[in-house]
Design an enzyme around this catalytic site. Sequence first.
Site, PDB file in Angstrom:
ATOM      1  N   HIS A 111     -24.207 -19.108  45.212  1.00  0.00           N
ATOM      2  CA  HIS A 111     -23.833 -18.656  46.662  1.00  0.00           C
ATOM      3  C   HIS A 111     -24.304 -17.112  46.794  1.00  0.00           C
ATOM      4  O   HIS A 111     -24.564 -16.634  47.717  1.00  0.00           O
ATOM      5  CB  HIS A 111     -22.168 -18.746  46.707  1.00  0.00           C
ATOM      6  CG  HIS A 111     -21.803 -18.063  47.915  1.00  0.00           C
ATOM      7  ND1 HIS A 111     -22.067 -18.980  49.212  1.00  0.00           N
ATOM      8  CD2 HIS A 111     -20.798 -17.374  48.402  1.00  0.00           C
ATOM      9  CE1 HIS A 111     -21.362 -18.203  50.098  1.00  0.00           C
ATOM     10  NE2 HIS A 111     -20.568 -17.285  49.672  1.00  0.00           N
TER      11      HIS A 111
ATOM     12  N   ASN B 150      -2.079 -39.955  32.067  1.00  0.00           N
ATOM     13  CA  ASN B 150      -1.368 -38.517  32.246  1.00  0.00           C
ATOM     14  C   ASN B 150      -2.409 -37.513  33.148  1.00  0.00           C
ATOM     15  O   ASN B 150      -2.087 -36.513  33.513  1.00  0.00           O
ATOM     16  CB  ASN B 150      -0.764 -37.812  31.084  1.00  0.00           C
ATOM     17  CG  ASN B 150      -1.696 -37.394  30.004  1.00  0.00           C
ATOM     18  OD1 ASN B 150      -2.856 -37.826  30.342  1.00  0.00           O
ATOM     19  ND2 ASN B 150      -1.181 -36.497  29.390  1.00  0.00           N
TER      20      ASN B 150
ATOM     21  N   GLY C 193     -17.676 -26.779  57.968  1.00  0.00           N
ATOM     22  CA  GLY C 193     -18.507 -26.920  59.154  1.00  0.00           C
ATOM     23  C   GLY C 193     -18.212 -25.859  60.424  1.00  0.00           C
ATOM     24  O   GLY C 193     -18.817 -26.164  61.258  1.00  0.00           O
TER      25      GLY C 193
ATOM     26  N   THR D 265     -18.242 -22.747  60.604  1.00  0.00           N
ATOM     27  CA  THR D 265     -19.198 -21.539  60.757  1.00  0.00           C
ATOM     28  C   THR D 265     -20.297 -22.026  61.359  1.00  0.00           C
ATOM     29  O   THR D 265     -20.957 -21.497  62.455  1.00  0.00           O
ATOM     30  CB  THR D 265     -19.580 -20.680  59.442  1.00  0.00           C
ATOM     31  OG1 THR D 265     -18.235 -20.002  59.091  1.00  0.00           O
ATOM     32  CG2 THR D 265     -20.320 -19.774  59.830  1.00  0.00           C
TER      33      THR D 265
ATOM     34  N   LYS E  50     -21.083 -12.196  63.320  1.00  0.00           N
ATOM     35  CA  LYS E  50     -19.760 -12.922  63.330  1.00  0.00           C
ATOM     36  C   LYS E  50     -18.693 -11.950  62.590  1.00  0.00           C
ATOM     37  O   LYS E  50     -19.013 -11.093  61.952  1.00  0.00           O
ATOM     38  CB  LYS E  50     -19.895 -14.180  62.517  1.00  0.00           C
ATOM     39  CG  LYS E  50     -20.076 -14.021  61.156  1.00  0.00           C
ATOM     40  CD  LYS E  50     -20.248 -15.546  60.512  1.00  0.00           C
ATOM     41  CE  LYS E  50     -20.429 -15.533  59.038  1.00  0.00           C
ATOM     42  NZ  LYS E  50     -20.518 -16.941  58.587  1.00  0.00           N
TER      43      LYS E  50
END
Length: 326
Positions: free
Chosen positions: A138, A45, A236, A238, A202
């Site tokens: 990050h 499961n 990919g 950006t 951007k």
Amino acid sequence: MCAMSATPKKNLMLFAGRAHPELAEQVAKHLDISITPQQAYDFANGEIFVRFDQSVRGCDAFVLQSHSSPINNWLMEQLIMVDALKRASAKRITAVMPFYPYARQDKKHRGREPISARLVADMFKVAGADRIMTVDLHTAQIQGFFDGPVDHLWAMPLLAGYIRDNYADREIAVVSPDSGRVRLAEKWSEMLGGCPLAFIHKTRDPLKPNQAVANRVVGEIAGRTCIVIDDMIDTGGTIAGTVKAVLADGAADVVIAATHGVLSAPASERLAESGVREVVVTNTLPIPDEKRFPQLTELSIAPLIARAIHEVFDDGSVTSLFNGNV
């Protein structure tokens, strides 16, 4: 006599999830130890079962797992491994995550959104992890989400060393894909001898994840080999747009240097067709053959992770691995 004395003994044990066995083997080799044998499998499961084949009582446990796709499976497996170690009386448990899962969900952009990076930290704390080791978060504030020590490793010296060794004869400019990574670009510039900086202005729609539009290049890059730096490459879009923007602005060549090669489809195709000369990533995440393309170069992060594990085990300094700059 009302007390018993014993000679303190430390025992390092390395445990590895099933996501990236090649990286785990490399780390074990650099540490000159073997990965602790275990049983790990999925029930019909989808539930995950883990059991270690030897005693872990009193050990200094390092649990290595790379969080690639399917990310939720590998996250759950590492949590279960940490829980099993806690219940088996491991003395200290370090969750080694070369790529921190859900790191991009580190704040609320709009109302009624989760902060999933904090949730991941909370889950590891509840499971029994005493500390976390990871590579190139990050955003650095994620370190504060975990109530305990966080060893934040940098891949920049490894990547910059490769660029320096292979492009020393060229005039280089470091390019940040957005204004938010200019400080990181400045550190890259220092490591590469004070080369010029540029960044891409951007725009990004918060309602459309993985999509951004590169508007213009800010900085002088004409005739130079541009080193586009980032922490990860996902779809990919950006970074491929950045490559096209700098080439259109007069760059002689473009090299991408990123820590985490997530390479979700269609990243490989986008990068292969973008005009980039080389894409340099580390092996924090496994890259299967179907995601590889001619311009891709993969560097091993295993020596850095192994040295950091050794410093933690010896109660040494992880910061010393980066000349005190972390």
